[in-house]
Design an enzyme around this catalytic site. Structure first.
Site, short mmCIF file in Angstrom:
data_model
loop_
_atom_site.label_atom_id
_atom_site.label_comp_id
_atom_site.label_asym_id
_atom_site.label_seq_id
_atom_site.Cartn_x
_atom_site.Cartn_y
_atom_site.Cartn_z
N HIS A 55 23.35 -40.44 16.26
CA HIS A 55 24.34 -39.58 16.09
C HIS A 55 23.72 -37.96 16.01
CE1 HIS A 55 24.89 -38.70 11.53
NE2 HIS A 55 24.20 -39.70 11.53
N GLY B 220 19.91 -44.31 10.99
CA GLY B 220 18.78 -43.91 10.38
C GLY B 220 18.47 -44.41 9.16
N THR B 221 19.39 -44.60 8.34
CA THR B 221 19.54 -45.05 6.95
C THR B 221 18.82 -46.55 7.00
OG1 THR B 221 20.96 -43.54 6.45
CG2 THR B 221 20.78 -45.59 4.90
N CYS C 5 24.62 -35.47 3.32
CA CYS C 5 24.94 -36.72 2.19
C CYS C 5 24.94 -36.09 0.69
CB CYS C 5 23.51 -37.62 2.05
SG CYS C 5 23.12 -38.13 3.81
N ASN D 43 15.43 -32.36 7.07
CA ASN D 43 16.74 -31.98 7.39
C ASN D 43 17.26 -30.75 6.72
OD1 ASN D 43 16.35 -34.07 5.38
ND2 ASN D 43 18.49 -34.13 4.88
N1 PLP Z 1 16.68 -39.10 7.59
C1 PLP Z 1 17.15 -37.82 8.03
C2 PLP Z 1 15.96 -36.83 7.90
C3 PLP Z 1 18.41 -37.60 8.11
O1 PLP Z 1 18.61 -36.18 8.38
C4 PLP Z 1 19.49 -38.64 8.16
C5 PLP Z 1 20.91 -38.19 8.37
O2 PLP Z 1 21.21 -37.27 7.72
C6 PLP Z 1 19.20 -39.88 8.02
C7 PLP Z 1 18.06 -40.18 7.71
C8 PLP Z 1 20.17 -40.80 7.98
O3 PLP Z 1 20.62 -41.28 9.24
P1 PLP Z 1 21.96 -42.16 9.67
O4 PLP Z 1 22.99 -40.92 9.39
O5 PLP Z 1 21.92 -42.39 10.84
O6 PLP Z 1 22.17 -43.25 8.59
#
Ligand code: PLP
Length: 385
Positions: A203, A69-70, A327, A153
């Protein structure tokens, strides 16, 4: 252990592991190779892309696999902003909501720091909602890209994405949404949503960590961030994670198929859990939107106690949850999301978030609610001493 941190991550589903296994073992080829092994890997990758596109309602060529996602968020925000400015030098502004994940917020800040963009933050109301009016007030012809997450989140609030995307469309500004928390529990049809770009992550859905995808509408220009051999139509170079792509597709397809029954079931369990928590701990203060929220998300503040101490007490009783974003876990700074909702910094330090996996049962939630009441009593007892 009762795991109530599904927004943090989820275990890999058995069907997903089985689907990806061949591409880690016998069919281990590089999809760019011309021999038969390579071809088999290529076919699996393209079938995965088509499957993801099927859930998103887009063309396979509009799906790019990423490392999560990042990376999908970085690629959308930076890639679209840089391409827009290259086409029109007046496009030097970025608009993001105040409650975005750091993957979006820091991408916008990096564009400001390294490329001279200015960042406009769209405020949210006390429930964490971005209104179409608030968005309309900050965007204009100089806005290169807008990013507003589908669902938050930390507090679970779902945004009116179709309405917000319509505001951006009227201003001719590309609209990206981070759908990492929405995927699998909310409809993802990109045409119905009217978005130009959308990020997902494996994930959170029962696929492994380290794989995600970005939808970008074919009409939108975007610059790659990773240059190299030109894989993923030049948008994301590097030998593709074939097994990861197969895993993401399998997990997304399964979750989306189960969504019509799983989402209402989770929402009902969540509703009963929140009610029970408020009965046992009347001081608990639910956060986020009470109605328009992720089905499996229950978030609270517990005025005058530290959220971290409640978490420790809960963990001693076998309940695993978190204070907010994984995070930011361990950080002593109050959450930017809770501050944006208008909570004071002290109250923002008292957050506890329960995010329910699809496999959760009513009995487990009753155990968790009782453990929360005991934990709260233990922490307030300690605090009084
Ligand atoms: N965006 C949101 C809303 C998330 O909750 C997260 C992960 O916690 C991410 C992006 C990042 O995704 P990834 O962990 O796959 O990099």
């Amino acid at each position: 252990m009762i795991y109530l941190d599904a927004a943090g991550t989820t275990p890999v589903r058995r069907e997903v592991l089985e689907a990806m296994w061949p591409y880690l073992t016998g069919d281990f080829g590089n999809p760019s190779s011309h021999h038969e092994l390579g071809e088999r890997a290529h076919n699996a990758l393209e079938a995965a892309r088509a499957g993801v596109a099927g859930v998103l309602g887009c063309r396979p060529a509009e799906v790019t696999f990423t490392s999560g996602g990042t990376e999908a968020d970085n690629l959308a925000v930076k890639g679209i902003a840089l391409a827009r400015r290259a086409a029109d030098p007046r496009c030097t502004r970025i608009a993001v909501s105040a409650i975005e994940h750091p993957a979006v917020l820091e991408s916008a800040r990096s564009l400001a720091r390294l490329h001279g963009f200015s960042v406009e933050v769209v405020p949210v109301d006390h429930a964490g909602r971005v209104t179409p009016e608030a968005l309309a007030a900050v965007i204009g012809p100089e806005t290169a890209v807008v990013s507003v997450m589908y669902a938050n989140n930390e507090v679970g609030t779902i945004q009116p994405i179709a309405e917000l995307a319509a505001v951006a469309r009227a201003a001719k500004v590309p609209f990206h949404t981070d759908a990492v928390q929405a995927a699998g529990v909310l409809p993802l049809d990109v045409r119905a949503l009217g978005v130009d770009a959308l990020s997902i992550s494996g994930h959170k859905l029962g696929a492994p960590k380290g794989v995600g995808a970005l939808y970008v509408a074919g009409r939108v220009s975007i610059e790659p961030l990773v240059d190299g051999g030109g894989q993923e139509r030049g948008l994301r170079s590097g030998t593709e994670n074939v097994a990861g792509a197969v895993a993401l597709e399998t997990a997304l397809r399964l979750a989306d198929g189960e969504r019509p029954t799983a989402a209402p079931r989770l929402a009902e369990l969540r509703r009963a859990f929140v009610e029970r928590v408020l009965e046992l701990v009347p001081d608990a203060m639910p956060t986020g939107d009470p109605e328009s929220r992720l089905p499996g998300s229950a978030s609270f503040c517990f005025p005058r106690v530290s959220g971290e101490s409640v978490l420790l007490e809960l963990e001693r009783r076998g309940i695993v949850c978190s204070s907010g974003s994984a995070c930011a876990a361990g950080s002593s700074d109050p959450s930017h999301v809770l501050l944006a909702l208008g909570l004071d910094p002290e109250t923002a330090q008292t957050a506890v978030r329960f995010t329910l996996p699809v496999t959760i049962t009513a009995e487990e939630l009753e155990t968790a609610a009782l453990a929360l009441a005991e934990s709260y009593a233990a922490v307030t007892g300690i605090a009084r001493r």
